[in-house]
Design an enzyme around this catalytic site. Structure first.
Site, mmCIF file in Angstrom:
data_model
loop_
_atom_site.group_PDB
_atom_site.id
_atom_site.type_symbol
_atom_site.label_atom_id
_atom_site.label_comp_id
_atom_site.label_asym_id
_atom_site.label_seq_id
_atom_site.Cartn_x
_atom_site.Cartn_y
_atom_site.Cartn_z
ATOM 1 N N ASN A 12 0.862 -1.178 0.000
ATOM 2 C CA ASN A 12 0.000 0.000 0.000
ATOM 3 C C ASN A 12 0.900 1.229 0.000
ATOM 4 O O ASN A 12 1.468 1.587 1.034
ATOM 5 C CB ASN A 12 -0.906 -0.031 1.241
ATOM 6 C CG ASN A 12 -1.800 1.198 1.332
ATOM 7 O OD1 ASN A 12 -1.819 2.029 0.415
ATOM 8 N ND2 ASN A 12 -2.541 1.316 2.427
ATOM 9 N N LYS A 14 0.041 4.215 -0.296
ATOM 10 C CA LYS A 14 -0.657 5.382 0.276
ATOM 11 C C LYS A 14 -0.428 6.612 -0.624
ATOM 12 O O LYS A 14 -0.288 6.448 -1.833
ATOM 13 C CB LYS A 14 -0.208 5.605 1.726
ATOM 14 C CG LYS A 14 -0.381 4.324 2.570
ATOM 15 C CD LYS A 14 -0.250 4.534 4.049
ATOM 16 C CE LYS A 14 -0.415 3.206 4.773
ATOM 17 N NZ LYS A 14 -0.379 3.335 6.226
ATOM 18 N N HIS A 95 -9.789 1.144 4.779
ATOM 19 C CA HIS A 95 -8.540 1.336 5.520
ATOM 20 C C HIS A 95 -8.811 2.295 6.689
ATOM 21 O O HIS A 95 -9.585 3.244 6.552
ATOM 22 C CB HIS A 95 -7.456 1.889 4.595
ATOM 23 C CG HIS A 95 -6.087 1.832 5.195
ATOM 24 N ND1 HIS A 95 -5.686 2.711 6.175
ATOM 25 C CD2 HIS A 95 -5.050 0.995 4.990
ATOM 26 C CE1 HIS A 95 -4.439 2.407 6.538
ATOM 27 N NE2 HIS A 95 -4.040 1.361 5.835
ATOM 28 N N GLU A 97 -7.177 4.665 7.820
ATOM 29 C CA GLU A 97 -6.895 6.073 7.518
ATOM 30 C C GLU A 97 -8.084 6.707 6.801
ATOM 31 O O GLU A 97 -8.369 7.886 6.968
ATOM 32 C CB GLU A 97 -5.606 6.176 6.681
ATOM 33 C CG GLU A 97 -4.376 5.920 7.545
ATOM 34 C CD GLU A 97 -3.191 5.344 6.797
ATOM 35 O OE1 GLU A 97 -3.199 5.301 5.556
ATOM 36 O OE2 GLU A 97 -2.235 4.916 7.486
ATOM 37 N N GLU A 164 -5.524 -5.030 10.442
ATOM 38 C CA GLU A 164 -4.545 -3.958 10.645
ATOM 39 C C GLU A 164 -4.885 -3.209 11.936
ATOM 40 O O GLU A 164 -5.668 -2.236 11.906
ATOM 41 C CB GLU A 164 -4.587 -2.968 9.481
ATOM 42 C CG GLU A 164 -4.140 -3.532 8.160
ATOM 43 C CD GLU A 164 -3.566 -2.434 7.266
ATOM 44 O OE1 GLU A 164 -2.399 -2.554 6.889
ATOM 45 O OE2 GLU A 164 -4.274 -1.454 6.981
ATOM 46 N N GLY A 170 2.106 2.434 11.081
ATOM 47 C CA GLY A 170 3.005 3.580 11.025
ATOM 48 C C GLY A 170 3.689 3.905 12.334
ATOM 49 O O GLY A 170 4.288 4.969 12.483
ATOM 50 N N SER A 202 3.172 -1.920 10.571
ATOM 51 C CA SER A 202 4.614 -1.930 10.862
ATOM 52 C C SER A 202 5.300 -3.236 10.464
ATOM 53 O O SER A 202 6.161 -3.736 11.184
ATOM 54 C CB SER A 202 4.870 -1.614 12.343
ATOM 55 O OG SER A 202 4.472 -0.289 12.627
HETATM 56 P P1 13P Z 1 2.796 0.607 7.812
HETATM 57 O O1 13P Z 1 3.364 -0.659 7.229
HETATM 58 O O2 13P Z 1 3.495 1.846 7.345
HETATM 59 O O3 13P Z 1 2.647 0.515 9.290
HETATM 60 O O4 13P Z 1 1.301 0.745 7.209
HETATM 61 C C1 13P Z 1 0.464 -0.338 7.256
HETATM 62 C C2 13P Z 1 -0.741 -0.040 6.445
HETATM 63 O O5 13P Z 1 -1.511 0.832 6.787
HETATM 64 C C3 13P Z 1 -0.926 -0.805 5.212
HETATM 65 O O6 13P Z 1 -2.206 -0.626 4.700
#
Ligand code: 13P
Length: 237
Positions: A12, A14, A95, A97, A164, A170, A202
């Protein structure tokens, strides 16, 4: 129980990378010939077509519209139909976010999954609790509620569940192997092992192998570490 022999690693990206950097990264990944997993890359929408011309790796998007129509007066939206048309095969939905910054709720998430299924995209439904919820011991209840959006049309072929935990995204601190296994087992029993289950939060080169070896884990959803070629290579090789 693992539902698939070859693990799946979903990147991902992002809201990261501009065109030239994205081409450089995907070109390096595409040249690898010692990859032991299936890979799906989810770039920002804007880069999907460009990336497609530089790789045969499977591509996905990070979101799709909740509107039922394929086209229409919905400023800023991209329909599942449009994503499918430019060569996407997967789409990340719900997600954390997007739940946080775009106020996505069960209604919109369920509509997005239905739209993805309608056009033949595999929906990657993200679920996971926040830190307060984990500390209150209600992680399973939260995830159960988030999973209630899955339409009856969901099958092993068109749906993947990504666990997740929000507190692991993150932060550099992934969930422990026990925490991951327990939640995956809970989901897998709930659905009688019907869906592929991937873990995200992570994931990096140091922990990827241990997580992917877990009995209940079919793959990984990788954020930050998927933007760094050396890191990502170590995760997928
Ligand atoms: P990180 O691997 O940066 O923690 O992000 C995970 C994530 O949100 C994948 O969709």
């Amino acid at each position: 129980m693992k539902t698939h022999n070859k693990p799946l690693v979903i990147a991902n990206w992002k809201m990261n990378l501009i065109k030239n950097d994205a081409i450089e990264l995907i070109s390096k990944i595409s040249k690898l010939d010692d990859i032991s997993v299936d890979v799906v890359i989810c770039p920002p929408d804007l880069l999907i077509e460009t990336i497609k011309t530089h790789t045969s790796i499977t591509l996905g998007a990070q979101n799709c519209s909740a509107q039922a129509e394929d086209f229409g007066a919905y400023t800023g939206e991209t329909s599942a139909h449009m994503l499918k048309n430019i060569g996407c095969e997967y789409v990340i939905i719900g997600h954390s976010e997007r739940r946080k910054h775009h106020l996505e709720d069960n209604n919109s998430i369920s509509a997005k999954i239905a739209n993805a299924h309608k056009v033949g995209l595999v929906a990657i439904l993200c679920v996971g609790e926040n830190l307060t919820e984990r500390q209150s011991g209600i992680s399973h209840d939260i995830v159960l509620e988030q999973l209630s959006v899955l339409p009856k049309t969901s099958t092993k072929k068109n749906t993947i569940i990504a666990y997740e935990p929000i507190w692991a995204i993150g932060t550099g601190k992934s969930a422990s192997l026990t925490e991951i296994n327990l939640m995956h087992k809970y989901i897998s029993v709930l659905f009688e092992n019907r869906f592929k289950l991937v873990y995200g939060g992570s994931v990096k080169q140091e922990n990827a192998k241990d997580i992917i070896s877990l009995e209940q884990v079919d793959g990984l959803l990788v954020g930050a570490a998927s933007l760094d070629f050396e890191q990502f290579y170590k995760i997928i090789k």
